[in-house]
Each structure stands twice: as C-alpha cells, then as structure tokens.
Design a protein around this motif. Sequence first.
Motif, PDB file in Angstrom:
ATOM      1  N   ASP A 354       0.780 -10.670   2.157  1.00  0.00           N
ATOM      2  CA  ASP A 354       2.139 -11.217   2.142  1.00  0.00           C
ATOM      3  C   ASP A 354       2.459 -11.654   0.710  1.00  0.00           C
ATOM      4  O   ASP A 354       1.895 -12.633   0.219  1.00  0.00           O
ATOM      5  N   ARG A 355       3.355 -10.960   0.046  1.00  0.00           N
ATOM      6  CA  ARG A 355       3.666 -11.246  -1.362  1.00  0.00           C
ATOM      7  C   ARG A 355       4.236 -12.646  -1.548  1.00  0.00           C
ATOM      8  O   ARG A 355       4.185 -13.207  -2.644  1.00  0.00           O
ATOM      9  N   ARG A 356       4.789 -13.245  -0.472  1.00  0.00           N
ATOM     10  CA  ARG A 356       5.389 -14.575  -0.565  1.00  0.00           C
ATOM     11  C   ARG A 356       4.339 -15.681  -0.625  1.00  0.00           C
ATOM     12  O   ARG A 356       4.612 -16.776  -1.112  1.00  0.00           O
ATOM     13  N   ILE A 357       3.141 -15.409  -0.113  1.00  0.00           N
ATOM     14  CA  ILE A 357       2.064 -16.402  -0.089  1.00  0.00           C
ATOM     15  C   ILE A 357       1.192 -16.196  -1.312  1.00  0.00           C
ATOM     16  O   ILE A 357       0.473 -15.202  -1.426  1.00  0.00           O
ATOM     17  N   ILE A 358       1.238 -17.149  -2.243  1.00  0.00           N
ATOM     18  CA  ILE A 358       0.463 -16.985  -3.473  1.00  0.00           C
ATOM     19  C   ILE A 358      -0.869 -17.735  -3.413  1.00  0.00           C
ATOM     20  O   ILE A 358      -1.741 -17.517  -4.264  1.00  0.00           O
ATOM     21  N   ALA A 359      -1.053 -18.596  -2.427  1.00  0.00           N
ATOM     22  CA  ALA A 359      -2.334 -19.290  -2.267  1.00  0.00           C
ATOM     23  C   ALA A 359      -2.408 -19.915  -0.888  1.00  0.00           C
ATOM     24  O   ALA A 359      -1.394 -20.289  -0.295  1.00  0.00           O
ATOM     25  N   ASN A 360      -3.626 -20.016  -0.382  1.00  0.00           N
ATOM     26  CA  ASN A 360      -3.912 -20.710   0.875  1.00  0.00           C
ATOM     27  C   ASN A 360      -5.094 -21.632   0.612  1.00  0.00           C
ATOM     28  O   ASN A 360      -6.221 -21.156   0.450  1.00  0.00           O
ATOM     29  N   VAL A 361      -4.843 -22.924   0.519  1.00  0.00           N
ATOM     30  CA  VAL A 361      -5.905 -23.889   0.217  1.00  0.00           C
ATOM     31  C   VAL A 361      -6.283 -24.590   1.522  1.00  0.00           C
ATOM     32  O   VAL A 361      -5.663 -25.557   1.940  1.00  0.00           O
ATOM     33  N   GLN A 362      -7.322 -24.068   2.161  1.00  0.00           N
ATOM     34  CA  GLN A 362      -7.736 -24.553   3.472  1.00  0.00           C
ATOM     35  C   GLN A 362      -8.822 -25.612   3.327  1.00  0.00           C
ATOM     36  O   GLN A 362      -9.728 -25.481   2.510  1.00  0.00           O
ATOM     37  N   ARG A 363      -8.727 -26.669   4.143  1.00  0.00           N
ATOM     38  CA  ARG A 363      -9.728 -27.739   4.054  1.00  0.00           C
ATOM     39  C   ARG A 363     -10.460 -27.978   5.380  1.00  0.00           C
ATOM     40  O   ARG A 363     -11.467 -28.674   5.407  1.00  0.00           O
ATOM     41  N   LEU A 364      -9.960 -27.432   6.491  1.00  0.00           N
ATOM     42  CA  LEU A 364     -10.631 -27.569   7.775  1.00  0.00           C
ATOM     43  C   LEU A 364     -10.803 -26.193   8.422  1.00  0.00           C
ATOM     44  O   LEU A 364      -9.969 -25.305   8.238  1.00  0.00           O
ATOM     45  N   TYR A 365     -11.890 -26.041   9.199  1.00  0.00           N
ATOM     46  CA  TYR A 365     -12.233 -24.747   9.775  1.00  0.00           C
ATOM     47  C   TYR A 365     -12.662 -24.913  11.232  1.00  0.00           C
ATOM     48  O   TYR A 365     -12.834 -26.037  11.721  1.00  0.00           O
ATOM     49  N   GLU A 366     -12.849 -23.786  11.915  1.00  0.00           N
ATOM     50  CA  GLU A 366     -13.304 -23.816  13.294  1.00  0.00           C
ATOM     51  C   GLU A 366     -14.647 -24.543  13.374  1.00  0.00           C
ATOM     52  O   GLU A 366     -15.553 -24.293  12.578  1.00  0.00           O
ATOM     53  N   GLY A 367     -14.743 -25.479  14.305  1.00  0.00           N
ATOM     54  CA  GLY A 367     -15.941 -26.289  14.444  1.00  0.00           C
ATOM     55  C   GLY A 367     -15.820 -27.669  13.823  1.00  0.00           C
ATOM     56  O   GLY A 367     -16.588 -28.574  14.164  1.00  0.00           O
TER      57      GLY A 367
END
Length: 426
Positions: A354-367
């Motif tokens: 997706d060209r509109r999304i330049i970054a995804n800074v994730q801090r929580l995950y499954e589990g």
Amino acid sequence: MEREFEGKKLLILGGNPETTPLVDIANNMGIKTIVTSGRSTDAAKKVAWKAYDVDGMDVDGLIALAKEEQVDGVLVGVADILVPSYCKVCEALDLPCYATQRIVDVFAFKDEFKATCEKYGVHGIPEFKLDAEMKREDLDKIKYPVMIKPVDNGGGVGMTVAYNEEELRAGVKKALDASHKKRFIVERYMNCDDVGIYYSFKDGECSASCIYDRYTTDEQPGLSRVNLGSVYPSKHIDDYFKNTHNNALRMFKEIGIQNGMLLMSGFYENGEFYMYDPGFRFQGEAPHLLMKAIHGFDQREMMIRFSLTGSQGSFNIKDIDDIRFRGKSAATFWLLLKEGTIKRIKGLYNITNDRRIIANVQRLYEGDKVEQSWIGTEKQVLTRLYMVCENKQELKDCINEYERKISVISNDGRELTLSGLNTDLI
C-alpha cells in the motif's frame, strides 16, 4: 545506506518498542549498538548488537558500562525520564550531547517547563496550587474537573482526571507513585483541540518541522486521553505562527538549544495555545518518519551521526524542511487495545504494497497481554500506522479503510480494539 561508522560503538539508553527503529537504523549504518535498560525483556534489546540490564536512571552504572565497552557515542531513545541521565553520562565521558543541564532543567520536568514558558509569553495550562500536604485552603479553591500528573513522566503514566476531591486525592497518590522527583501538578482539564508542535535544531538553527492535530479517545473516562491519531499539517498552523511561534523561538535561543528535536504538546482554545508537555528527544509519535517520506532526510541518522561526531552533517535544516508537508496530507493512525490477552490480529499484515502506508510501528503481538495498569497510557497501543496521501480526502479514506479491516481478538473471544479516529472531525 552509508556505512562510514562501521564498527563504532553506540550506547542507546532505553529499550522500549519505540526505540527499536532507532537501533535498526544504527545497525544498518554498520554501528555496534549497545542497548541498556532495567528490563531484560525490552524490545529494542532483541535487535541490538549487545544488551545490558543497567537501569537508565543509574548514572554511575551507565558510565561504568560505557567505559567498559569503550563506546564512541551515547544517545537516548524514546524516554523523557532518561534525558537527564543521558546528559550526565555524556558530560562525564566528554562525548557529544545535544542537551545541557540548563535544557534538561527546563524540559525534563513539567513544572519547570511551564514556569519557563510563561517568562517568554508561551502559555501553559491554568494550574491550581496544591502540594502533598493537601491543605484545605488549597483544596477549596480547586474547580473541577482537573488533570493530575507527575512532573517527570510521560505517555499518560501517572495521570488522572478528577471530578471531585475523592478522585483528586487518589490521583495525587498515583502521580506521586509515578514521579521520581515526587512532584505533581494539578491543572484545569482541557476539553478542546489538541496539537503537537515539533521543532528541529541544527547548529543553533531552529526549524519548525511540523504542527499536527491530535485526536484522543474518550472511551476511558477518568484516565489520560490517549491519542487515536494525528493529522498533518494542523488546521491551526497559521494561528500558531501568529500568536506563539516567535515567543517560542526566543525561549529556545535564550536557554541555548543548538541541536536536537523538541515536541511541545498543547491545547488550542479561542485562538490561544496552552503548552502542557515537552519532549526533548525522539517521540513515540515519530513525526520524523513522515518527514523522511516527504522531505527525504532521516532525523535518526542525523542524530546518530551527531552522537559519534558532534555534527548532524553539512546542510541547512531550513533548506530541506517544510512545515506544510509540500502540500500533502499525512497522519499517524494509532490502534488502542482494551485489557486482555491477544489471540489473533487480523488486517494488519500484508500492507507493504500500500503506497499510502510508509511505516507500521508495531509494539504488541499475538500472545501479548494488555495489563489493566496500561489502560490510559501509550502502553495500550497495538501499532501506529504512518500514512502519506495526496490530499485530505484520500487520507480520510485510508484511515477509514484500516479502521474497518483491523481486528484484535482476545483469548476469551472479545474484540480488544477501541473505537478509532472519527474522520468527520478532521
């Protein structure tokens, strides 16, 4: 990416998830990163060359660690409370530091920041006199609702909204428990537009890099209003330059800021700005990611270079900065979670095309488990999506699309996401 610092050692203070991208950048520059914090499980440690459990408040321990590792530079991550330690460690080791003790005194403590701002005509939130003695004459003068907050913590930690004296007393205890200096302030609760003003400094030059509008959740009454999203540029940008910018510049110059980056959070009401929270370090909001996508320079690389050489590079910051984002519309879209254990995350992956999304800074995950104590703080943030669009309507469409598609299910089958950003307000 240039690797001119191949083999150099950089000590980074703090290991929270928001600091991880800074470590990644330094790694890609060929630098040997050393991350230290008081928690062995911190996310940034997982990507570092080496990791230690020396607490960021333990200045003597940090100095000893830096000497043992023979580091070439020190840098603080995304943590307000570690800036004073950073300054002291750099001073002891005679290493480049973008802060000074004078700057730390102003920006590390909310009460000092407010007092300094007022000297220069930069307004703070109206405050009520109250200390730990809780004198009756002071309590009787308070007009509710109020916000109670520690002077030396951020991200919503230790903050409470109180609507009566009983809630006020509980809020004071919570703020004192979260304050290293055991100081708190009580302010008028502001129910108006929320803004962030982000400045960049290089060799004494100050550039207003971005001003954005913050939209916060009202689903968690009595707690600090955590951000749901920020939209750039702010609709109040002209009023800020007319009413507050020049006073802020005078303040920055007289307290001696030469290098670094500063976020001042504030409220906008009836043409006036009221500043409430400074951050003289990299931000969890990470506006530098949007600045990189739109302007082409990476502030993290610049500050890593500074930590090793004392210079951010040979360019004029004002020549490459643009507070109006070159006509584009941008946003950070925060996804907040309720208490619970994450079983499944849907709609967040496979977004790299997706060209509109330049970054995804994730801090929580499954589990991972969202603790009750995290609610009302930035610890309840699942991720921040960074969006850059050609215009405001495209931005609204992008936010709405991801609001619909992302779902987080708990172990007991509940939807954990809070309601997201209402694009009708943008």
